[in-house]
Scaffold this motif. Structure first.
Motif, PDB file in Angstrom:
ATOM      1  N   MET A 280       0.809  -1.224   0.000  1.00 12.43           N
ATOM      2  CA  MET A 280       0.000   0.000   0.000  1.00 12.43           C
ATOM      3  C   MET A 280       0.840   1.272   0.000  1.00 12.43           C
ATOM      4  SD  MET A 280      -1.440  -0.050   3.918  1.00 12.43           S
ATOM      5  CE  MET A 280      -1.606  -1.827   4.066  1.00 12.43           C
ATOM      6  N   SER A 281       2.050   1.211   0.532  1.00 14.92           N
ATOM      7  CA  SER A 281       2.894   2.411   0.591  1.00 14.92           C
ATOM      8  C   SER A 281       3.747   2.589  -0.654  1.00 14.92           C
ATOM      9  CB  SER A 281       3.799   2.351   1.831  1.00 14.92           C
ATOM     10  OG  SER A 281       4.568   1.168   1.831  1.00 14.92           O
ATOM     11  N   GLY A 282       3.725   1.602  -1.574  1.00 10.72           N
ATOM     12  CA  GLY A 282       4.488   1.721  -2.805  1.00 10.72           C
ATOM     13  C   GLY A 282       5.979   1.838  -2.552  1.00 10.72           C
ATOM     14  N   VAL A 283       6.621   2.681  -3.339  1.00  8.84           N
ATOM     15  CA  VAL A 283       8.070   2.863  -3.228  1.00  8.84           C
ATOM     16  C   VAL A 283       8.428   4.022  -2.300  1.00  8.84           C
ATOM     17  CG1 VAL A 283       8.336   4.515  -5.128  1.00  8.84           C
ATOM     18  CG2 VAL A 283      10.150   2.844  -4.690  1.00  8.84           C
ATOM     19  N   MET A 284       7.419   4.671  -1.714  1.00 10.91           N
ATOM     20  CA  MET A 284       7.669   5.865  -0.902  1.00 10.91           C
ATOM     21  C   MET A 284       8.596   5.619   0.286  1.00 10.91           C
ATOM     22  SD  MET A 284       6.351   8.203  -2.595  1.00 10.91           S
ATOM     23  CE  MET A 284       6.621   9.529  -1.431  1.00 10.91           C
ATOM     24  N   PRO A 285       8.450   4.526   1.070  1.00 11.49           N
ATOM     25  CA  PRO A 285       9.387   4.312   2.182  1.00 11.49           C
ATOM     26  C   PRO A 285      10.843   4.241   1.737  1.00 11.49           C
ATOM     27  CG  PRO A 285       7.484   2.895   2.448  1.00 11.49           C
ATOM     28  CD  PRO A 285       7.369   3.514   1.088  1.00 11.49           C
ATOM     29  N   ILE A 286      11.102   3.641   0.569  1.00 12.48           N
ATOM     30  CA  ILE A 286      12.472   3.566   0.057  1.00 12.48           C
ATOM     31  C   ILE A 286      12.968   4.957  -0.295  1.00 12.48           C
ATOM     32  CG2 ILE A 286      13.907   2.695  -1.824  1.00 12.48           C
ATOM     33  CD1 ILE A 286      12.230   0.212  -1.904  1.00 12.48           C
ATOM     34  N   ILE A 287      12.111   5.764  -0.913  1.00 13.71           N
ATOM     35  CA  ILE A 287      12.508   7.130  -1.274  1.00 13.71           C
ATOM     36  C   ILE A 287      12.750   7.953  -0.019  1.00 13.71           C
ATOM     37  CG2 ILE A 287      11.728   9.247  -2.403  1.00 13.71           C
ATOM     38  CD1 ILE A 287      10.267   7.522  -4.428  1.00 13.71           C
ATOM     39  N   PHE A 288      11.870   7.805   0.987  1.00 15.62           N
ATOM     40  CA  PHE A 288      12.077   8.504   2.259  1.00 15.62           C
ATOM     41  C   PHE A 288      13.436   8.147   2.851  1.00 15.62           C
ATOM     42  CE2 PHE A 288       7.358   9.100   3.658  1.00 15.62           C
ATOM     43  CZ  PHE A 288       7.156   9.894   2.545  1.00 15.62           C
ATOM     44  N   THR A 321      27.393   3.577   0.526  1.00 11.68           N
ATOM     45  CA  THR A 321      26.359   2.603   0.147  1.00 11.68           C
ATOM     46  C   THR A 321      26.835   1.161   0.244  1.00 11.68           C
ATOM     47  OG1 THR A 321      27.013   2.916  -2.167  1.00 11.68           O
ATOM     48  CG2 THR A 321      25.138   4.191  -1.361  1.00 11.68           C
ATOM     49  N   THR A 322      28.138   0.949   0.384  1.00  8.09           N
ATOM     50  CA  THR A 322      28.652  -0.411   0.523  1.00  8.09           C
ATOM     51  C   THR A 322      28.949  -0.770   1.974  1.00  8.09           C
ATOM     52  OG1 THR A 322      30.888   0.428   0.097  1.00  8.09           O
ATOM     53  CG2 THR A 322      29.647  -0.389  -1.794  1.00  8.09           C
ATOM     54  N   GLY A 323      28.665   0.163   2.907  1.00  7.39           N
ATOM     55  CA  GLY A 323      28.960  -0.085   4.315  1.00  7.39           C
ATOM     56  C   GLY A 323      27.864  -0.889   5.009  1.00  7.39           C
ATOM     57  N   LEU A 324      28.243  -1.631   6.047  1.00  8.86           N
ATOM     58  CA  LEU A 324      27.288  -2.448   6.793  1.00  8.86           C
ATOM     59  C   LEU A 324      26.305  -1.583   7.576  1.00  8.86           C
ATOM     60  CD1 LEU A 324      26.350  -5.236   7.732  1.00  8.86           C
ATOM     61  CD2 LEU A 324      28.048  -5.123   9.572  1.00  8.86           C
ATOM     62  N   LEU A 325      26.802  -0.489   8.189  1.00  8.79           N
ATOM     63  CA  LEU A 325      25.926   0.401   8.942  1.00  8.79           C
ATOM     64  C   LEU A 325      24.876   1.038   8.037  1.00  8.79           C
ATOM     65  CD1 LEU A 325      25.252   1.772  11.626  1.00  8.79           C
ATOM     66  CD2 LEU A 325      26.906   3.565  11.058  1.00  8.79           C
ATOM     67  N   TYR A 326      25.277   1.392   6.816  1.00  6.61           N
ATOM     68  CA  TYR A 326      24.335   1.964   5.851  1.00  6.61           C
ATOM     69  C   TYR A 326      23.186   0.983   5.592  1.00  6.61           C
ATOM     70  CZ  TYR A 326      22.567   3.896   1.441  1.00  6.61           C
ATOM     71  OH  TYR A 326      21.760   4.408   0.452  1.00  6.61           O
ATOM     72  N   SER A 327      23.528  -0.280   5.365  1.00  4.11           N
ATOM     73  CA  SER A 327      22.498  -1.282   5.080  1.00  4.11           C
ATOM     74  C   SER A 327      21.567  -1.469   6.264  1.00  4.11           C
ATOM     75  CB  SER A 327      23.159  -2.623   4.714  1.00  4.11           C
ATOM     76  OG  SER A 327      23.997  -2.484   3.592  1.00  4.11           O
ATOM     77  N   LEU A 328      22.125  -1.491   7.480  1.00  2.00           N
ATOM     78  CA  LEU A 328      21.304  -1.690   8.675  1.00  2.00           C
ATOM     79  C   LEU A 328      20.356  -0.507   8.889  1.00  2.00           C
ATOM     80  CD1 LEU A 328      20.634  -3.303  11.218  1.00  2.00           C
ATOM     81  CD2 LEU A 328      22.524  -2.133  12.383  1.00  2.00           C
ATOM     82  N   VAL A 329      20.891   0.715   8.788  1.00  2.00           N
ATOM     83  CA  VAL A 329      20.048   1.904   8.969  1.00  2.00           C
ATOM     84  C   VAL A 329      19.016   1.995   7.849  1.00  2.00           C
ATOM     85  CG1 VAL A 329      20.051   4.428   9.075  1.00  2.00           C
ATOM     86  CG2 VAL A 329      21.862   3.128  10.210  1.00  2.00           C
ATOM     87  N   TYR A 330      19.412   1.641   6.632  1.00  2.00           N
ATOM     88  CA  TYR A 330      18.502   1.635   5.486  1.00  2.00           C
ATOM     89  C   TYR A 330      17.322   0.704   5.747  1.00  2.00           C
ATOM     90  CZ  TYR A 330      17.540   2.059   0.431  1.00  2.00           C
ATOM     91  OH  TYR A 330      16.990   2.328  -0.795  1.00  2.00           O
ATOM     92  N   PHE A 331      17.617  -0.488   6.240  1.00  2.00           N
ATOM     93  CA  PHE A 331      16.580  -1.479   6.550  1.00  2.00           C
ATOM     94  C   PHE A 331      15.601  -0.938   7.592  1.00  2.00           C
ATOM     95  CE2 PHE A 331      15.032  -4.996   9.150  1.00  2.00           C
ATOM     96  CZ  PHE A 331      14.504  -5.849   8.198  1.00  2.00           C
ATOM     97  N   LEU A 332      16.146  -0.394   8.688  1.00  2.00           N
ATOM     98  CA  LEU A 332      15.293   0.113   9.779  1.00  2.00           C
ATOM     99  C   LEU A 332      14.454   1.310   9.324  1.00  2.00           C
ATOM    100  CD1 LEU A 332      17.797  -0.124  12.784  1.00  2.00           C
ATOM    101  CD2 LEU A 332      15.919  -1.681  12.237  1.00  2.00           C
ATOM    102  N   LEU A 333      15.045   2.200   8.515  1.00  2.00           N
ATOM    103  CA  LEU A 333      14.302   3.373   8.045  1.00  2.00           C
ATOM    104  C   LEU A 333      13.160   2.967   7.114  1.00  2.00           C
ATOM    105  CD1 LEU A 333      17.101   6.030   7.357  1.00  2.00           C
ATOM    106  CD2 LEU A 333      15.378   6.057   9.167  1.00  2.00           C
TER     107      LEU A 333
END
Length: 444
Positions: A280-288, A321-333
């Motif tokens: 239902m939220s589409g791609v908006m969470p990824i863009i946020f 973008t290749t860092g582990l912290l980036y991926s973790l924060v990206y997932f949570l956001l």
């Protein structure tokens, strides 16, 4: 989809809209190859080829702009300022009561909010263009400066022209998107974003060919690409299938309407359902999430090639973008923004009240608070599934790059999600326009 396009082409009104949309896309692609004055295009290409191999946030911006960002062209800022502006206005509409009241005033209120969105877009385009200029000013390729003038009043004039052209390109792209909405097939900004991503596909195919060529020249060191390149193609097709499947997936809450007498007629008594889409939220969470995580990269743009040590070096390395912290924060956001987006779009209490006013009930659930609590639980579960799906799609290219070493692929999970989503939404709009014209049998 192809049948719908064929049928739409046979309708004169829709054919004019399709041709107008194609014309706007051509204008966009011309603007995407016209270089900004006072830039050394050859040195810029060499610099961005080096940056592209790192898989940084700049590569993501280049993908959204269809290669215009890397070439320093008129439309280098792409639709990113407009998307960020729309996000900001959505958030402010929830946070500021005056804007919330304005959004409920009908067409006039929406027009005023759209005007504010345009102003914020130009402001963000100015900020992003300034950041990009400082990055180019502080960068060089093999000793050659990217900007042609680096001293005195000439540098000031060149900086003013470059930043203003970037900002003007942002405003022009916004106007082109609005023209598609008014005179074309709709989804203007999405169509431009779609065409920009599609324009990067030949670059991706060329990269795959380079990996295979490297494997042919040295099978001992690069023979792994004989497996990884076909794997990339298979994952690309699988991701498309999964996105199409999830786009149509929904949870249906059954609703039973009570019978009631109005005069001599009886109304109600039928069964229905409330459809709740998984995506239902589409791609908006990824863009946020991408917008927030691009802040460190924007700061790094201002710093240019300055040598960093200590805390700041660790900070920017962690948020690459290749860092582990980036991926973790990206997932949570992504998870957080998925819940946030659903919270501002759906109000379980209002839905429960609407059901009660229309004499509708969910079987086995009492009206009022039990109904709103039940809808809240359903929304929470569905949102979690949709958020995990988005997170996996967004992080898949990062994981694939870490596993295979192919970090510089232009077409990732987010871009595929945008491509498929825009294509399906555009086809639905065309189908609805055909049905409005009563062309019976076209959609059978």
């Amino acid at each position: 989809m192809f049948k719908t396009l064929k049928n739409a082409w046979g309708i004169p009104d829709l054919r004019k809209k399709i041709l107008f949309t194609l014309f706007i896309i051509m204008v966009f692609r011309f603007g995407a190859v016209i270089p900004v004055p006072f830039l050394n295009v050859t040195a810029l290409k060499g610099l961005m080829n080096t940056v592209d191999k790192t898989g940084s946030a700049l590569s993501y911006l280049d993908m959204l702009s269809g290669g215009a960002f890397a070439n320093g062209t008129l439309f280098a800022m792409s639709v990113t300022p407009y998307i960020n502006s729309s996000i900001i206005m959505q958030l402010l509409t929830v946070a500021i009561p005056a804007l919330e009241r304005l959004s409920k005033e009908g067409e006039e209120g929406r027009k005023k909010i759209a005007t504010y969105t345009r102003y914020v877009t130009v402001l963000l385009g100015l900020i992003q263009g300034t950041a990009y200029f400082f990055y180019l000013r502080n960068s060089s390729y093999q000793g050659t400066p990217i900007t042609k003038y680096t001293k005195g009043w000439e540098e000031v004039f060149a900086a003013f022209v470059i930043i203003m052209v970037f900002t003007a390109g942002t405003a022009l792209m916004m106007w082109l998107g609005e023209q598609i909405n008014q005179h074309g097939i709709g989804n203007g900004i999405s169509i431009l974003l779609f065409s920009g991503i599609v324009a990067r596909m030949p670059h991706t195919i060329n990269l795959l060919g380079q990996y295979l060529q490297a494997a042919n020249q040295d099978a001992t060191s690069y023979g792994k690409y004989y497996f990884f390149v076909p794997l990339f193609v298979v994952l690309f097709l699988v991701v498309i299938w999964v996105i199409v499947f999830m786009n149509d997936a929904e949870r249906r809450i059954p609703v039973q309407y009570a019978k009631r007498m109005v005069g001599r007629k009886m109304y109600g008594g039928q069964s229905s359902h409330i459809p709740i889409k998984v995506g239902m939220s589409g791609v908006m969470p990824i863009i946020f999430a991408s917008s927030i995580l691009s802040i460190p990269s924007t700061i790094q743009l201002f710093l240019g090639k300055r040598v960093l040590t200590g805390f700041w070096k660790s900070f920017f390395d962690a948020f690459s973008t290749t860092g582990l912290l980036y991926s973790l924060v990206y997932f949570l956001l992504i998870i957080m923004f998925a819940y946030f987006y659903v919270a501002i779009q759906y109000n379980p209490i209002e839905m429960a009240n609407n059901l009660r006013q229309n004499n509708g009930t969910i079987p086995g659930i009492r009206p009022g608070k039990p109904t709103s609590d039940y809808i809240s639980r359903i929304l929470s579960k569905i949102t979690l599934i949709g958020a995990l799906f988005l997170a996996v799609i967004a992080l898949l290219p990062i994981g694939f790059g870490a596993f295979t070493g192919m970090h510089n692929m232009s077409i990732g999970g987010t871009s595929i999600l945008i491509l498929v989503g825009v294509a399906l939404e555009t086809v639905k709009q065309m189908e609805s326009q055909m049905m409005m014209r009563h062309y019976k049998g076209f959609l059978d």
